[in-house]
Design a protein around this motif. Structure first.
Motif, PDB file in Angstrom:
ATOM      1  N   LEU A 412       0.815  -1.212   0.000  1.00  0.00           N
ATOM      2  CA  LEU A 412       0.000   0.000   0.000  1.00  0.00           C
ATOM      3  C   LEU A 412       0.848   1.262   0.000  1.00  0.00           C
ATOM      4  O   LEU A 412       0.498   2.253  -0.653  1.00  0.00           O
ATOM      5  CB  LEU A 412      -0.939  -0.012   1.211  1.00  0.00           C
ATOM      6  N   LEU A 413       1.965   1.259   0.725  1.00  0.00           N
ATOM      7  CA  LEU A 413       2.808   2.456   0.758  1.00  0.00           C
ATOM      8  C   LEU A 413       3.408   2.743  -0.614  1.00  0.00           C
ATOM      9  O   LEU A 413       3.505   3.902  -1.031  1.00  0.00           O
ATOM     10  CB  LEU A 413       3.904   2.291   1.803  1.00  0.00           C
ATOM     11  N   VAL A 414       3.820   1.694  -1.325  1.00  0.00           N
ATOM     12  CA  VAL A 414       4.363   1.901  -2.667  1.00  0.00           C
ATOM     13  C   VAL A 414       3.251   2.286  -3.633  1.00  0.00           C
ATOM     14  O   VAL A 414       3.404   3.204  -4.446  1.00  0.00           O
ATOM     15  CB  VAL A 414       5.101   0.639  -3.152  1.00  0.00           C
ATOM     16  N   GLN A 415       2.122   1.614  -3.535  1.00  0.00           N
ATOM     17  CA  GLN A 415       0.998   1.950  -4.415  1.00  0.00           C
ATOM     18  C   GLN A 415       0.543   3.383  -4.192  1.00  0.00           C
ATOM     19  O   GLN A 415       0.151   4.081  -5.141  1.00  0.00           O
ATOM     20  CB  GLN A 415      -0.168   0.995  -4.171  1.00  0.00           C
ATOM     21  N   GLY A 416       0.613   3.851  -2.949  1.00  0.00           N
ATOM     22  CA  GLY A 416       0.165   5.197  -2.636  1.00  0.00           C
ATOM     23  C   GLY A 416       1.002   6.293  -3.242  1.00  0.00           C
ATOM     24  O   GLY A 416       0.571   7.457  -3.275  1.00  0.00           O
ATOM     25  N   LEU A 417       2.195   5.962  -3.752  1.00  0.00           N
ATOM     26  CA  LEU A 417       3.037   6.967  -4.401  1.00  0.00           C
ATOM     27  C   LEU A 417       2.545   7.307  -5.804  1.00  0.00           C
ATOM     28  O   LEU A 417       2.842   8.386  -6.324  1.00  0.00           O
ATOM     29  CB  LEU A 417       4.487   6.469  -4.469  1.00  0.00           C
ATOM     30  N   ALA A 418       1.823   6.389  -6.437  1.00  0.00           N
ATOM     31  CA  ALA A 418       1.356   6.631  -7.809  1.00  0.00           C
ATOM     32  C   ALA A 418      -0.147   6.456  -7.963  1.00  0.00           C
ATOM     33  O   ALA A 418      -0.680   6.678  -9.045  1.00  0.00           O
ATOM     34  CB  ALA A 418       2.076   5.702  -8.784  1.00  0.00           C
ATOM     35  N   GLU A 419      -0.843   6.038  -6.896  1.00  0.00           N
ATOM     36  CA  GLU A 419      -2.287   5.852  -6.934  1.00  0.00           C
ATOM     37  C   GLU A 419      -2.886   6.335  -5.622  1.00  0.00           C
ATOM     38  O   GLU A 419      -2.210   6.392  -4.594  1.00  0.00           O
ATOM     39  CB  GLU A 419      -2.641   4.369  -7.142  1.00  0.00           C
ATOM     40  N   SER A 420      -4.176   6.647  -5.656  1.00  0.00           N
ATOM     41  CA  SER A 420      -4.905   7.010  -4.436  1.00  0.00           C
ATOM     42  C   SER A 420      -5.702   5.830  -3.898  1.00  0.00           C
ATOM     43  O   SER A 420      -6.515   5.995  -2.979  1.00  0.00           O
ATOM     44  CB  SER A 420      -5.835   8.195  -4.712  1.00  0.00           C
ATOM     45  N   GLY A 421      -5.470   4.630  -4.460  1.00  0.00           N
ATOM     46  CA  GLY A 421      -6.195   3.438  -4.056  1.00  0.00           C
ATOM     47  C   GLY A 421      -6.155   3.123  -2.578  1.00  0.00           C
ATOM     48  O   GLY A 421      -7.159   2.665  -2.021  1.00  0.00           O
ATOM     49  N   PRO A 422      -5.014   3.338  -1.871  1.00  0.00           N
ATOM     50  CA  PRO A 422      -4.992   3.027  -0.436  1.00  0.00           C
ATOM     51  C   PRO A 422      -5.956   3.841   0.407  1.00  0.00           C
ATOM     52  O   PRO A 422      -6.134   3.542   1.587  1.00  0.00           O
ATOM     53  CB  PRO A 422      -3.536   3.341  -0.047  1.00  0.00           C
ATOM     54  N   LEU A 423      -6.602   4.859  -0.166  1.00  0.00           N
ATOM     55  CA  LEU A 423      -7.537   5.691   0.597  1.00  0.00           C
ATOM     56  C   LEU A 423      -8.959   5.152   0.578  1.00  0.00           C
ATOM     57  O   LEU A 423      -9.817   5.676   1.300  1.00  0.00           O
ATOM     58  CB  LEU A 423      -7.542   7.124   0.038  1.00  0.00           C
ATOM     59  N   LEU A 424      -9.233   4.130  -0.206  1.00  0.00           N
ATOM     60  CA  LEU A 424     -10.596   3.628  -0.307  1.00  0.00           C
ATOM     61  C   LEU A 424     -10.574   2.145  -0.633  1.00  0.00           C
ATOM     62  O   LEU A 424      -9.516   1.558  -0.863  1.00  0.00           O
ATOM     63  CB  LEU A 424     -11.388   4.386  -1.366  1.00  0.00           C
ATOM     64  N   LEU A 425     -11.761   1.536  -0.618  1.00  0.00           N
ATOM     65  CA  LEU A 425     -11.955   0.120  -0.936  1.00  0.00           C
ATOM     66  C   LEU A 425     -10.990  -0.765  -0.158  1.00  0.00           C
ATOM     67  O   LEU A 425     -10.809  -0.566   1.047  1.00  0.00           O
ATOM     68  CB  LEU A 425     -11.848  -0.084  -2.451  1.00  0.00           C
ATOM     69  N   TRP A 426     -10.348  -1.741  -0.809  1.00  0.00           N
ATOM     70  CA  TRP A 426      -9.566  -2.714  -0.051  1.00  0.00           C
ATOM     71  C   TRP A 426      -8.334  -2.096   0.586  1.00  0.00           C
ATOM     72  O   TRP A 426      -7.882  -2.577   1.641  1.00  0.00           O
ATOM     73  CB  TRP A 426      -9.174  -3.893  -0.945  1.00  0.00           C
ATOM     74  N   GLY A 427      -7.783  -1.035   0.009  1.00  0.00           N
ATOM     75  CA  GLY A 427      -6.615  -0.409   0.610  1.00  0.00           C
ATOM     76  C   GLY A 427      -6.913   0.132   1.994  1.00  0.00           C
ATOM     77  O   GLY A 427      -6.242  -0.215   2.977  1.00  0.00           O
ATOM     78  N   TRP A 428      -7.944   0.962   2.106  1.00  0.00           N
ATOM     79  CA  TRP A 428      -8.314   1.511   3.414  1.00  0.00           C
ATOM     80  C   TRP A 428      -8.854   0.422   4.327  1.00  0.00           C
ATOM     81  O   TRP A 428      -8.571   0.402   5.540  1.00  0.00           O
ATOM     82  CB  TRP A 428      -9.350   2.619   3.223  1.00  0.00           C
ATOM     83  N   MET A 429      -9.614  -0.503   3.775  1.00  0.00           N
ATOM     84  CA  MET A 429     -10.196  -1.568   4.598  1.00  0.00           C
ATOM     85  C   MET A 429      -9.117  -2.418   5.257  1.00  0.00           C
ATOM     86  O   MET A 429      -9.202  -2.738   6.441  1.00  0.00           O
ATOM     87  CB  MET A 429     -11.101  -2.449   3.736  1.00  0.00           C
ATOM     88  N   PHE A 430      -8.075  -2.771   4.520  1.00  0.00           N
ATOM     89  CA  PHE A 430      -7.041  -3.640   5.069  1.00  0.00           C
ATOM     90  C   PHE A 430      -6.214  -2.912   6.121  1.00  0.00           C
ATOM     91  O   PHE A 430      -5.790  -3.521   7.112  1.00  0.00           O
ATOM     92  CB  PHE A 430      -6.160  -4.183   3.946  1.00  0.00           C
ATOM     93  N   VAL A 431      -5.949  -1.629   5.926  1.00  0.00           N
ATOM     94  CA  VAL A 431      -5.215  -0.872   6.933  1.00  0.00           C
ATOM     95  C   VAL A 431      -5.990  -0.844   8.240  1.00  0.00           C
ATOM     96  O   VAL A 431      -5.453  -1.131   9.323  1.00  0.00           O
ATOM     97  CB  VAL A 431      -4.920   0.552   6.441  1.00  0.00           C
TER      98      VAL A 431
END
Length: 489
Positions: A412-431
């Motif tokens: 998620l930390l790497v994905q968050g550098l080029a996407e906003s995915g960690p802020l919603l759906l499975w990214g936020w849910m898993f955190v």
């Protein structure tokens, strides 16, 4: 005819404990909740925004009802309070939001995702949670490859959302581009290769942990892992490739940390980890032209630098509080005036979660999100590297399950550098789910929250030879008894 002795040495044999139907149904519902989060935009592409919204809201209400009925043991003083603070600040942004309608609607999605994460983490034990995630990922991987097969064999041309066959103004609009047999990028049921890549990487990690845990049907698990690897490669997501490299570095470091016999012996591994991390980041930045060219991407990260500049310029107008919560962006709202386009289409994110939050919630929001991830990474790291211990015994074996949260954090930390995915759906849910689960159940199989299930099957569980009251520990050979105090140990 054999009879039992009047003075038996042990209890008479009894049938094995079986899971109750209610608990099986509860676990099945958790799998569906996880699948909905992992499949992301697949629901919108298949049935539309309105139907997806109705299902999402109804699912959140049902989970709340089940939570009140099941009433799992929850220590409210050990909730992930940084998550609560971030959600509270996002809610307060309604007071100054420049787009109150967007803020209200996206806040509802944030609430539902957060509640679902806490619900799933509280009603399932650690081993059940990993099994449920694996089951949900199997559905995502299987439906993705079947969907691409269906498009290539029966449709024979790209397909638009809603199962519409037609010509798009830009390939970015296609749900599937019919690339299965021509070597192009696959998009899966999400309709986006950059969403499929990280989920396929997560599937590889989860299936590997299941194998290391001694799960049954290992041949099938290897098959699922190969399918996930195929989709990961065919998604051809540069962000997912970098996340895979980060996962490899973190995994190797954790395994080396576990071999350290003394706390001081970990220092050299921490130094090496820092050198590799900082050095790798500097190398990637200095040689980004060559790296992204090799990955088939433009040096401006496929237009992301231009998007970042426009969003940062908007953030500078309200640096501390931002313009109002909006995850994802609702470009259909007339009040939402962040007009950023890519390939002629209005984008729905800043393609960087930190820049996205700075625009929505300002510097205060960025600080709160950083605290959420710092607390999550900190706890998940020591959850993975520290030997399980809750008494004087210090030789209990490690569990492969404890690797999952820290590896998810790396993705998620790497994905968050080029996407906003960690802020919603499975990214936020898993955190939220893992952050809350680690605080509630810091040991796999130990504690009130880990003893709610009647039985857990499917993993290799070794009995505790010490006769302690604690539940058995997963994986590895049975540990020996600790030496008694004063025995010369």
């Amino acid at each position: 005819m054999a009879v039992y002795s009047k003075h038996p040495a042990s209890a008479p044999p009894s049938p094995p404990i079986r899971e109750k139907t209610g608990h099986l149904m509860l676990r099945g519902w958790c799998i569906l909740v996880l699948f909905m989060a992992l499949s992301g935009t697949a629901w919108i592409n298949a049935i539309g925004e309105l139907a997806t919204a109705v299902i999402t809201i109804a699912g959140g209400i049902l989970s709340v009802i089940l939570w009140t009925v099941v009433r799992p043991p929850v220590q409210y003083r050990r909730l992930p309070w940084f998550v609560v603070a971030y959600v509270a600040w996002a809610t307060l942004s309604l007071l100054w939001s420049a787009w109150p309608q967007t803020t209200a609607i996206t806040l509802l999605l944030l609430y539902i995702t957060t509640v679902q994460a806490l619900f799933v983490g509280s009603v399932l034990t650690w081993r059940e949670l990993v099994r449920a995630i694996a089951s949900a990922l199997k559905w995502v991987m299987a439906l993705s490859i079947l969907f691409e097969l269906w498009v290539s064999i029966f449709i024979g041309q790209p397909i638009l959302p809603g199962f519409v066959v037609g010509k798009a103004d830009d390939p970015i609009e296609y749900w599937s581009r019919d690339n299965l047999f021509d070597g192009g990028r696959l998009q899966g049921i999400m309709g986006n290769a950059n969403l499929l890549g990280p989920v396929a990487l997560l599937a590889i990690v989860v299936f590997a942990i299941r194998l290391a845990s001694g799960a049954p049907r290992r041949v099938l698990l290897w098959g699922w892992m190969l399918l996930s690897a195929f989709l990961f490669v065919r998604a051809s997501s540069a962000t997912a490739y970098l996340a895979a490299a980060a996962v490899a570095v973190v995994l190797i470091t954790v395994l080396l940390m576990r071999r350290a016999e003394r706390p001081g012996a970990r220092t050299k591994f921490y130094v090496a980890y820092a050198v590799i991390g900082v050095g790798g980041a500097l190398t990637l930045w200095l040689l980004r032209d060559a790296v992204f060219t090799a990955l088939g991407r433009s040096t401006d990260l496929t237009g992301r630098e231009r998007i970042w500049e426009e969003v940062l310029a908007h953030s500078a107008e309200r640096p501390w509080t931002g313009w109002g919560f909006a995850t994802p962006w609702m470009t259909s709202d007339p009040a939402f005036d962040v007009n950023v386009t890519d390939h002629g289409q209005a984008v729905m994110q800043a393609h960087n979660m930190w820049i996205d939050v700075s625009m929505q919630l300002g510097i205060i929001g960025v600080v709160l999100l950083a605290l959420v991830y710092f607390a999550f990474v900190w706890r998940s790291w020591f959850f993975a590297v520290d030997r399980p211990r809750w008494d004087l015994r210090a030789d209990r074996p490690y569990s492969p399950v404890t690797l999952l949260p820290t590896l998810v954090g790396a993705i998620l930390l790497v994905q968050g550098l080029a996407e906003s995915g960690p802020l919603l759906l499975w990214g936020w849910m898993f955190v939220v789910m893992f952050a809350g689960k680690i605080k509630q159940s810091p040991h796999v199989g130990v504690g009130p929250a880990e003893q709610t299930a009647a039985i857990e099957r499917g993993d290799r569980v070794e009995p505790d030879p010490t006769g302690d009251d604690a539940p058995p520990v997963l994986g590895g050979p049975a540990p020996s008894r600790p030496r008694q105090a004063g025995s010369g140990a």
